[in-house]
Design a protein around this motif. Sequence first.
Motif, PDB file in Angstrom:
ATOM      1  N   LYS A   4       0.834  -1.197   0.000  1.00  0.00           N
ATOM      2  CA  LYS A   4       0.000   0.000   0.000  1.00  0.00           C
ATOM      3  C   LYS A   4       0.870   1.248   0.000  1.00  0.00           C
ATOM      4  CE  LYS A   4      -2.769   1.868   3.138  1.00  0.00           C
ATOM      5  NZ  LYS A   4      -3.587   1.857   4.351  1.00  0.00           N
ATOM      6  N   LYS A   5       0.546   2.161  -0.903  1.00  0.00           N
ATOM      7  CA  LYS A   5       1.255   3.421  -0.943  1.00  0.00           C
ATOM      8  C   LYS A   5       0.954   4.204   0.331  1.00  0.00           C
ATOM      9  CE  LYS A   5       0.907   7.298  -3.721  1.00  0.00           C
ATOM     10  NZ  LYS A   5       0.139   7.929  -4.779  1.00  0.00           N
ATOM     11  N   ARG A   6       1.960   4.838   0.870  1.00  0.00           N
ATOM     12  CA  ARG A   6       1.695   5.622   2.068  1.00  0.00           C
ATOM     13  C   ARG A   6       0.906   6.876   1.706  1.00  0.00           C
ATOM     14  NH1 ARG A   6       5.787   8.669   6.284  1.00  0.00           N
ATOM     15  NH2 ARG A   6       4.115   9.433   7.604  1.00  0.00           N
ATOM     16  N   THR A   7      -0.169   7.106   2.418  1.00  0.00           N
ATOM     17  CA  THR A   7      -0.949   8.319   2.184  1.00  0.00           C
ATOM     18  C   THR A   7      -0.768   9.249   3.376  1.00  0.00           C
ATOM     19  OG1 THR A   7      -2.886   7.268   3.168  1.00  0.00           O
ATOM     20  CG2 THR A   7      -2.689   7.163   0.782  1.00  0.00           C
ATOM     21  N   ALA A   8      -0.943  10.541   3.107  1.00  0.00           N
ATOM     22  CA  ALA A   8      -0.767  11.509   4.187  1.00  0.00           C
ATOM     23  C   ALA A   8      -1.892  11.406   5.199  1.00  0.00           C
ATOM     24  CB  ALA A   8      -0.693  12.919   3.620  1.00  0.00           C
ATOM     25  N   ILE A   9      -3.055  10.985   4.732  1.00  0.00           N
ATOM     26  CA  ILE A   9      -4.204  10.873   5.627  1.00  0.00           C
ATOM     27  C   ILE A   9      -4.497   9.402   5.886  1.00  0.00           C
ATOM     28  CG2 ILE A   9      -6.658  11.405   5.949  1.00  0.00           C
ATOM     29  CD1 ILE A   9      -4.898  13.905   5.809  1.00  0.00           C
ATOM     30  N   GLU A  10      -4.563   9.056   7.145  1.00  0.00           N
ATOM     31  CA  GLU A  10      -4.983   7.713   7.520  1.00  0.00           C
ATOM     32  C   GLU A  10      -6.088   7.820   8.545  1.00  0.00           C
ATOM     33  OE1 GLU A  10      -1.538   5.524   8.735  1.00  0.00           O
ATOM     34  OE2 GLU A  10      -0.766   5.457   6.695  1.00  0.00           O
ATOM     35  N   PRO A  11      -7.160   7.078   8.383  1.00  0.00           N
ATOM     36  CA  PRO A  11      -7.435   6.123   7.305  1.00  0.00           C
ATOM     37  C   PRO A  11      -7.759   6.817   5.977  1.00  0.00           C
ATOM     38  CG  PRO A  11      -9.363   6.414   8.674  1.00  0.00           C
ATOM     39  CD  PRO A  11      -8.271   7.210   9.316  1.00  0.00           C
ATOM     40  N   THR A  12      -7.833   6.013   4.915  1.00  0.00           N
ATOM     41  CA  THR A  12      -8.209   6.559   3.607  1.00  0.00           C
ATOM     42  C   THR A  12      -9.727   6.705   3.549  1.00  0.00           C
ATOM     43  OG1 THR A  12      -8.450   4.372   2.657  1.00  0.00           O
ATOM     44  CG2 THR A  12      -6.276   5.395   2.491  1.00  0.00           C
ATOM     45  N   ARG A  13     -10.200   7.331   2.484  1.00  0.00           N
ATOM     46  CA  ARG A  13     -11.644   7.508   2.319  1.00  0.00           C
ATOM     47  C   ARG A  13     -12.365   6.168   2.304  1.00  0.00           C
ATOM     48  NH1 ARG A  13     -10.722  11.013  -2.909  1.00  0.00           N
ATOM     49  NH2 ARG A  13      -8.905   9.655  -2.800  1.00  0.00           N
ATOM     50  N   GLN A  14     -11.775   5.205   1.598  1.00  0.00           N
ATOM     51  CA  GLN A  14     -12.384   3.885   1.499  1.00  0.00           C
ATOM     52  C   GLN A  14     -12.454   3.203   2.863  1.00  0.00           C
ATOM     53  OE1 GLN A  14     -13.998   2.123  -0.694  1.00  0.00           O
ATOM     54  NE2 GLN A  14     -13.865   3.777  -2.205  1.00  0.00           N
ATOM     55  N   GLU A  15     -11.408   3.368   3.640  1.00  0.00           N
ATOM     56  CA  GLU A  15     -11.322   2.643   4.911  1.00  0.00           C
ATOM     57  C   GLU A  15     -12.316   3.161   5.951  1.00  0.00           C
ATOM     58  OE1 GLU A  15      -6.576   1.533   4.398  1.00  0.00           O
ATOM     59  OE2 GLU A  15      -7.194   3.256   5.612  1.00  0.00           O
ATOM     60  N   ASP A  16     -12.403   4.475   6.079  1.00  0.00           N
ATOM     61  CA  ASP A  16     -13.287   5.040   7.101  1.00  0.00           C
ATOM     62  C   ASP A  16     -13.524   6.507   6.761  1.00  0.00           C
ATOM     63  OD1 ASP A  16     -14.560   6.034   9.319  1.00  0.00           O
ATOM     64  OD2 ASP A  16     -13.270   5.020  10.762  1.00  0.00           O
ATOM     65  N   TYR A  17     -14.595   6.746   6.023  1.00  0.00           N
ATOM     66  CA  TYR A  17     -14.823   8.094   5.485  1.00  0.00           C
ATOM     67  C   TYR A  17     -14.991   9.176   6.561  1.00  0.00           C
ATOM     68  CZ  TYR A  17     -16.261  11.602   2.125  1.00  0.00           C
ATOM     69  OH  TYR A  17     -16.326  12.747   1.358  1.00  0.00           O
ATOM     70  N   PRO A  18     -15.808   8.946   7.584  1.00  0.00           N
ATOM     71  CA  PRO A  18     -15.973  10.003   8.598  1.00  0.00           C
ATOM     72  C   PRO A  18     -14.658  10.339   9.307  1.00  0.00           C
ATOM     73  CG  PRO A  18     -17.699   8.353   8.828  1.00  0.00           C
ATOM     74  CD  PRO A  18     -16.703   7.813   7.847  1.00  0.00           C
ATOM     75  N   GLU A  19     -13.873   9.317   9.587  1.00  0.00           N
ATOM     76  CA  GLU A  19     -12.595   9.560  10.257  1.00  0.00           C
ATOM     77  C   GLU A  19     -11.630  10.271   9.306  1.00  0.00           C
ATOM     78  OE1 GLU A  19     -11.840   9.368  13.280  1.00  0.00           O
ATOM     79  OE2 GLU A  19      -9.659   9.628  13.184  1.00  0.00           O
TER      80      GLU A  19
END
Length: 504
Positions: A4-19
């Motif tokens: 998985k490419k590292r993203t600046a925001i964790e979680p990603t939109r797919q993983e947990d949109y509200p968070e």
Amino acid sequence: MGKKKRTAIEPTRQEDYPEWYQQVIRAADLAEVSPVRGCMVIKPWGFAIWENMQATLDRMFKETGHENAYFPLFIPMSFLEKEAEHVEGFAKECAVVTHHRLEPGPEGGLVPAGKLEEPLIVRPTSETIIGAMFAKWVQSYRDLPILLNQWCNVVRWEMRTRMFLRTAEFLWQEGHTVHATEAEAREETARMLDVYATFAEEYMAMPVIRGEKTEGERFPGAVSTYTIEAMMQDRKALQAGTSHFLGQNFAKAQEIKFQDQHGQEVYAWTTSWGVSTRLVGALIMTHSDDDGLVLPPKLAPRHVVILPIYRNDQERSEVLPYCESLRAELEGLSFDGAPLRVQLDDRDIRGGEKNWQHIKRGVPLRLEIGPKDLAQEAVFLGRRDTGEKRSVPRSEFLANVVSLLEEIQQNLFAQALKLQKEHSHWFDDWDAFRAFFTPQNPERPEIHGGFAMARFVDTPAVEEKLKELKVTIRCVPLDAEPKPGKCLFTGEPTDRWAVFAKAY
RNA sequence: CGGGGCGUAGCGCAGCCUGGCUAGCGCGCCUGCUUUGGGAGCAGGAGGUCGCGAGUUCGAAUCUCGCCGCCCCGACCA
């Protein structure tokens, strides 16, 4: 080598949109929750976005003939009581001021004292207080129309709050107008909805559906409520602005009347319309990605950030002047009718870290300038919306930067429109409709659904049926051609249809 | 306001069930050195009323009760 490419925001939109949404706000330094329940602190970067929205909307309001004014924060309780539907709509969420003094308490601390004869409501909206003034100001048809707007804060005691989308206190503008005729008031209502839609699409790069609210979704006290509805990236709908035709409801409740050309005393016709800091939330959820905020150039507090790269004082002394002159030239250019907003960020922190800060904050264009670029008379350009990075000759960049910003603005709109289209479907079948709105995993609902279009009859029975699915009628689109057939929910014959969605 | 989850350093978390040395870890922060075209490495360091208040106990982050706040779901709403 991680899969998985590292993203600046964790979680990603797919993983947990509200968070993800919360994290974007934090990473971009837009706002924080405050020590006051349900209230937020808007930080400089977030407020700058709001200020840009304000500036544009304010200009649009003035171009359509409106003037700004200011009315009190406190509304006597009796004012709110005047319009029956209005009271009922807002009674459940009002902050009430009952005292005007504090005194030392028996065990230290302070206790309220000096009870008010009549409680004051902290305005949840100002129809009543403004209406009271309109009643004084309006005597003759020659006094009309009155076209006012105010920028202010309002308080609605919400049970459940979300940053920008729903907070107990929020900033907004509320337009209030009085007209001599129904036609004129209706025209005003439509005009302001159009202003909002234009703003959403051309400035926020956020496609919207213009429509009318059904009876159940109408503003308390309004005859008709019009809305602009946008699709967020989790495919939920967000009401981004409303314009209300109030008919003579408030005029009658508050005695706003005048003598017409024939000397007849008649009630006036009023409208109100508003957008709030919720638009900042809409902006975030329309464009941002897993690396943080993405801003449409027209609303970005900075269009371009220049990041000097140097290893020692020698290089610094060469790179900085190059950056300075670049900044000066950029600031001489104009985009959307104003000078380019440019930042030269020479803070003493590491380049990579600094670069990511600006990515997370959504700056449309980044320029990394080091000795190599100097040698080549070039700039190393990073584009936020596409992630593209490349070296461009300096002169070419300066010649194209304005059209590049335009292109980014267009691209963001196109992407958002594509999402909206991909997840908008017509339904003739209840089972398919239900399946569309049913998550695969009820424990942890994935992103699903979208905008569903279907025939309906405007009855409470339909809304009851929708409740099971947590779906609401968003609006009847203004350009909806009648489509004869049967109501999807009751089977009754109808030619009306609406947009349905889960909503914020 | 109903259901669920959470609250330990600026941020993210472990420890709690089964009470006991000085409460840890990662990131961030400070200092120094080395680095420097990409979210740096090494060394040293600062930083905590364990959400708040009572209680049980020789002893509470840990157990009990109450309260507050945040997040998610519901009802309500811009």
